[in-house]
Design a protein around this motif. Structure first.
Motif, PDB file in Angstrom:
ATOM      1  N   ARG A 188      67.267 115.206  53.383  1.00 16.76           N
ATOM      2  CA  ARG A 188      66.871 116.257  52.435  1.00 16.76           C
ATOM      3  C   ARG A 188      67.179 115.801  50.996  1.00 16.76           C
ATOM      4  NH1 ARG A 188      66.227 122.330  53.774  1.00 16.76           N
ATOM      5  NH2 ARG A 188      65.237 122.923  51.829  1.00 16.76           N
TER       6      ARG A 188
ATOM      7  N   ILE B 151      64.511 113.539  49.882  1.00 19.89           N
ATOM      8  CA  ILE B 151      63.314 114.302  49.463  1.00 19.89           C
ATOM      9  C   ILE B 151      63.480 114.722  47.999  1.00 19.89           C
ATOM     10  CG2 ILE B 151      61.932 116.378  49.837  1.00 19.89           C
ATOM     11  CD1 ILE B 151      62.691 116.332  52.769  1.00 19.89           C
ATOM     12  N   ARG B 152      64.666 115.292  47.688  1.00 18.20           N
ATOM     13  CA  ARG B 152      64.904 115.767  46.312  1.00 18.20           C
ATOM     14  C   ARG B 152      64.895 114.602  45.332  1.00 18.20           C
ATOM     15  NH1 ARG B 152      69.614 118.942  47.994  1.00 18.20           N
ATOM     16  NH2 ARG B 152      68.806 120.863  48.859  1.00 18.20           N
TER      17      ARG B 152
ATOM     18  N   ARG C 198      62.372 113.654  42.131  1.00 19.16           N
ATOM     19  CA  ARG C 198      62.821 113.458  40.743  1.00 19.16           C
ATOM     20  C   ARG C 198      62.378 112.101  40.194  1.00 19.16           C
ATOM     21  NH1 ARG C 198      68.739 116.359  41.707  1.00 19.16           N
ATOM     22  NH2 ARG C 198      67.779 118.268  42.487  1.00 19.16           N
TER      23      ARG C 198
ATOM     24  N   HIS D  92      56.144 108.930  45.618  1.00 16.22           N
ATOM     25  CA  HIS D  92      55.760 110.133  46.348  1.00 16.22           C
ATOM     26  C   HIS D  92      55.411 109.837  47.802  1.00 16.22           C
ATOM     27  CE1 HIS D  92      56.296 113.924  44.593  1.00 16.22           C
ATOM     28  NE2 HIS D  92      55.318 114.463  45.285  1.00 16.22           N
TER      29      HIS D  92
ATOM     30  N   HIS E  22      58.647 110.188  49.305  1.00 13.04           N
ATOM     31  CA  HIS E  22      58.893 111.641  49.417  1.00 13.04           C
ATOM     32  C   HIS E  22      58.258 112.137  50.723  1.00 13.04           C
ATOM     33  CE1 HIS E  22      59.701 115.621  47.578  1.00 13.04           C
ATOM     34  NE2 HIS E  22      58.464 116.009  47.850  1.00 13.04           N
TER      35      HIS E  22
ATOM     36  N   ILE F  74      59.968 113.619  54.080  1.00 11.53           N
ATOM     37  CA  ILE F  74      59.645 114.975  54.564  1.00 11.53           C
ATOM     38  C   ILE F  74      59.425 114.937  56.087  1.00 11.53           C
ATOM     39  CG2 ILE F  74      57.866 116.786  54.532  1.00 11.53           C
ATOM     40  CD1 ILE F  74      57.484 116.033  51.495  1.00 11.53           C
TER      41      ILE F  74
ATOM     42  N   ARG G 193      62.022 127.394  41.945  1.00  8.72           N
ATOM     43  CA  ARG G 193      63.427 127.164  42.321  1.00  8.72           C
ATOM     44  C   ARG G 193      64.414 127.782  41.314  1.00  8.72           C
ATOM     45  NH1 ARG G 193      60.733 122.960  44.736  1.00  8.72           N
ATOM     46  NH2 ARG G 193      61.544 122.352  46.774  1.00  8.72           N
TER      47      ARG G 193
ATOM     48  N   MET H 278      67.131 128.949  43.673  1.00 11.78           N
ATOM     49  CA  MET H 278      68.098 127.879  43.955  1.00 11.78           C
ATOM     50  C   MET H 278      69.117 127.651  42.845  1.00 11.78           C
ATOM     51  SD  MET H 278      65.781 125.212  46.081  1.00 11.78           S
ATOM     52  CE  MET H 278      67.149 124.278  46.694  1.00 11.78           C
TER      53      MET H 278
ATOM     54  N   TYR I 240      67.128 124.341  37.306  1.00 14.86           N
ATOM     55  CA  TYR I 240      65.739 123.889  37.449  1.00 14.86           C
ATOM     56  C   TYR I 240      64.916 124.241  36.204  1.00 14.86           C
ATOM     57  CZ  TYR I 240      66.282 122.181  42.164  1.00 14.86           C
ATOM     58  OH  TYR I 240      66.671 121.441  43.253  1.00 14.86           O
TER      59      TYR I 240
HETATM   60  C1  HEM Z   1      52.874 119.176  51.818  1.00 13.80           C
HETATM   61  C2  HEM Z   1      53.471 118.412  50.926  1.00 13.80           C
HETATM   62  C3  HEM Z   1      54.917 118.589  50.513  1.00 13.80           C
HETATM   63  C4  HEM Z   1      55.983 119.060  51.227  1.00 13.80           C
HETATM   64  C5  HEM Z   1      55.992 119.570  52.686  1.00 13.80           C
HETATM   65  C6  HEM Z   1      57.142 119.014  50.357  1.00 13.80           C
HETATM   66  C7  HEM Z   1      58.418 119.373  50.744  1.00 13.80           C
HETATM   67  C8  HEM Z   1      59.516 119.359  49.927  1.00 13.80           C
HETATM   68  C9  HEM Z   1      60.862 119.697  50.331  1.00 13.80           C
HETATM   69  C10 HEM Z   1      61.299 120.062  51.763  1.00 13.80           C
HETATM   70  C11 HEM Z   1      61.649 119.608  49.259  1.00 13.80           C
HETATM   71  C12 HEM Z   1      63.184 119.798  49.202  1.00 13.80           C
HETATM   72  C13 HEM Z   1      63.524 121.229  49.155  1.00 13.80           C
HETATM   73  C14 HEM Z   1      64.991 121.408  48.802  1.00 13.80           C
HETATM   74  O1  HEM Z   1      65.854 121.005  49.554  1.00 13.80           O
HETATM   75  O2  HEM Z   1      65.205 121.891  47.714  1.00 13.80           O
HETATM   76  C15 HEM Z   1      60.808 119.246  48.141  1.00 13.80           C
HETATM   77  C16 HEM Z   1      61.261 119.127  46.856  1.00 13.80           C
HETATM   78  C17 HEM Z   1      60.421 118.913  45.792  1.00 13.80           C
HETATM   79  N1  HEM Z   1      59.105 118.508  45.841  1.00 13.80           N
HETATM   80 FE1  HEM Z   1      57.989 118.289  47.523  1.00 13.80          FE
HETATM   81  N2  HEM Z   1      56.774 118.511  49.141  1.00 13.80           N
HETATM   82  C18 HEM Z   1      55.429 118.249  49.184  1.00 13.80           C
HETATM   83  C19 HEM Z   1      54.664 117.739  48.172  1.00 13.80           C
HETATM   84  C20 HEM Z   1      55.074 117.652  46.862  1.00 13.80           C
HETATM   85  C21 HEM Z   1      54.241 117.280  45.732  1.00 13.80           C
HETATM   86  C22 HEM Z   1      52.773 116.848  45.832  1.00 13.80           C
HETATM   87  C23 HEM Z   1      55.013 117.379  44.608  1.00 13.80           C
HETATM   88  C24 HEM Z   1      54.675 117.105  43.172  1.00 13.80           C
HETATM   89  C25 HEM Z   1      53.538 116.638  42.721  1.00 13.80           C
HETATM   90  C26 HEM Z   1      56.338 117.794  45.015  1.00 13.80           C
HETATM   91  C27 HEM Z   1      57.396 118.021  44.169  1.00 13.80           C
HETATM   92  C28 HEM Z   1      58.641 118.414  44.566  1.00 13.80           C
HETATM   93  C29 HEM Z   1      59.704 118.764  43.639  1.00 13.80           C
HETATM   94  C30 HEM Z   1      59.616 118.766  42.122  1.00 13.80           C
HETATM   95  C31 HEM Z   1      60.821 119.078  44.407  1.00 13.80           C
HETATM   96  C32 HEM Z   1      62.193 119.550  43.892  1.00 13.80           C
HETATM   97  C33 HEM Z   1      63.136 118.379  43.719  1.00 13.80           C
HETATM   98  C34 HEM Z   1      64.462 118.832  43.198  1.00 13.80           C
HETATM   99  O3  HEM Z   1      65.199 119.520  43.920  1.00 13.80           O
HETATM  100  O4  HEM Z   1      64.768 118.485  42.054  1.00 13.80           O
HETATM  101  N3  HEM Z   1      56.341 117.916  46.387  1.00 13.80           N
HETATM  102  N4  HEM Z   1      59.520 119.063  48.586  1.00 13.80           N
END
Ligand code: HEM
Length: 220
Positions: free
Chosen positions: A40, A43-44, A48, A90, A93, A97, A168, A172, A176
């Motif tokens: 996880r 992912i975060r 970033r 990404h 990322h 996921i 968020r 959260m 953010y």
């Molecule tokens: C179906 C596609 C995607 C899924 C299932 C997904 C899933 C996730 C998950 C599970 C998190 C972490 C949640 C947490 O613990 O806070 C996350 C964080 C994030 N995702 Fe994705 N994501 C996807 C696509 C994308 C895309 C395309 C972008 C941007 C263009 C993106 C930007 C972000 C950002 C900005 C965060 C927050 C990071 C942080 O905590 O600073 N995601 N995503």
């Protein structure tokens, strides 16, 4: 003799940025005892790293217009490789996921189809921008179609980042608000830069108008 930084261009720059993303992810996995929590965090962290790389590509040409110097010109020159590094980050990322989904069986059932919609659109856009960054594909598009696709794609990704951070803030952490504010600032820089580019073009066109098209009274 070219300096070390001057040679850090093109695919070498891409390789360095991709290696940094992989090293960061590996370090997070190695330092965290709980595999699901570690994933996880990856992912975060990759969201970033992607954000930083995306911002660099998003504001490059506007920054070079507003603050012309070696660094901003370098950003414009390397924009393609920075963009590809964003796509790579990404991709990690996405890999994280799916790995997290495998480690935590509640993950996918806890997310409705609508929750995944913006992210899925984001990945389709990233894939389109990536394949059209290669000459073999881009030569099939007109310059206007290519530009429209890349402009619309960059704005779509900016919107998805904006939504991801904004949602968020109440749920959260208010921290953010920081990346959300950085994104708003980047949008402002891009708008002002594009406006400056358009007004420079208009001035240049005016200067290039042949003298005889002016009424005689204006010629003096
Ligand atoms: C179906 C596609 C995607 C899924 C299932 C997904 C899933 C996730 C998950 C599970 C998190 C972490 C949640 C947490 O613990 O806070 C996350 C964080 C994030 N995702 Fe994705 N994501 C996807 C696509 C994308 C895309 C395309 C972008 C941007 C263009 C993106 C930007 C972000 C950002 C900005 C965060 C927050 C990071 C942080 O905590 O600073 N995601 N995503």
């Amino acid at each position: 003799m070219p300096s070390k930084t001057a040679s850090l261009t093109g695919w070498k720059l891409f390789a360095l940025l991709a290696a940094l993303v992989l090293a960061m992810s590996a370090l997070i996995l190695a330092l965290n005892a709980d595999p699901a929590e570690a994933m996880r965090s990856v992912i975060r962290a990759t969201a970033r790293s992607s954000f930083v790389l995306f911002l660099a590509a998003f504001v490059a040409s506007s920054l070079a217009t507003l603050v012309p110097n070696g660094f901003t010109r370098g950003l414009v020159r390397e924009r393609r490789y920075i963009g590809l590094s964003f796509a790579f980050s990404h991709l990690v990322h996405l890999g994280a996921i799916f790995s997290y989904g495998a480690l935590n069986p509640q993950f996918w059932p806890s997310r409705g189809g609508l929750t995944n919609l913006p992210g899925t659109i984001g990945y389709v856009v990233i894939a389109l921008l990536t394949v059209t960054s290669f000459h073999a594909v881009s030569k099939r598009l007109s310059a206007t179609a290519w530009k429209r696709l890349h402009t619309a794609g960059m704005w779509t990704i900016a919107l998805i980042f904006g939504l991801s951070f904004y949602k968020r803030i109440p749920t959260m952490s208010t921290l953010y608000a920081i990346p959300f504010a950085i994104l708003c600032a980047a949008v402002a820089v891009r708008w002002v830069g594009k406006w400056a580019q358009a007004s420079k073009r208009t001035q240049a066109q005016r200067r290039n108008v042949p003298q005889h098209t002016f009424p005689p009274a204006l010629e003096s």
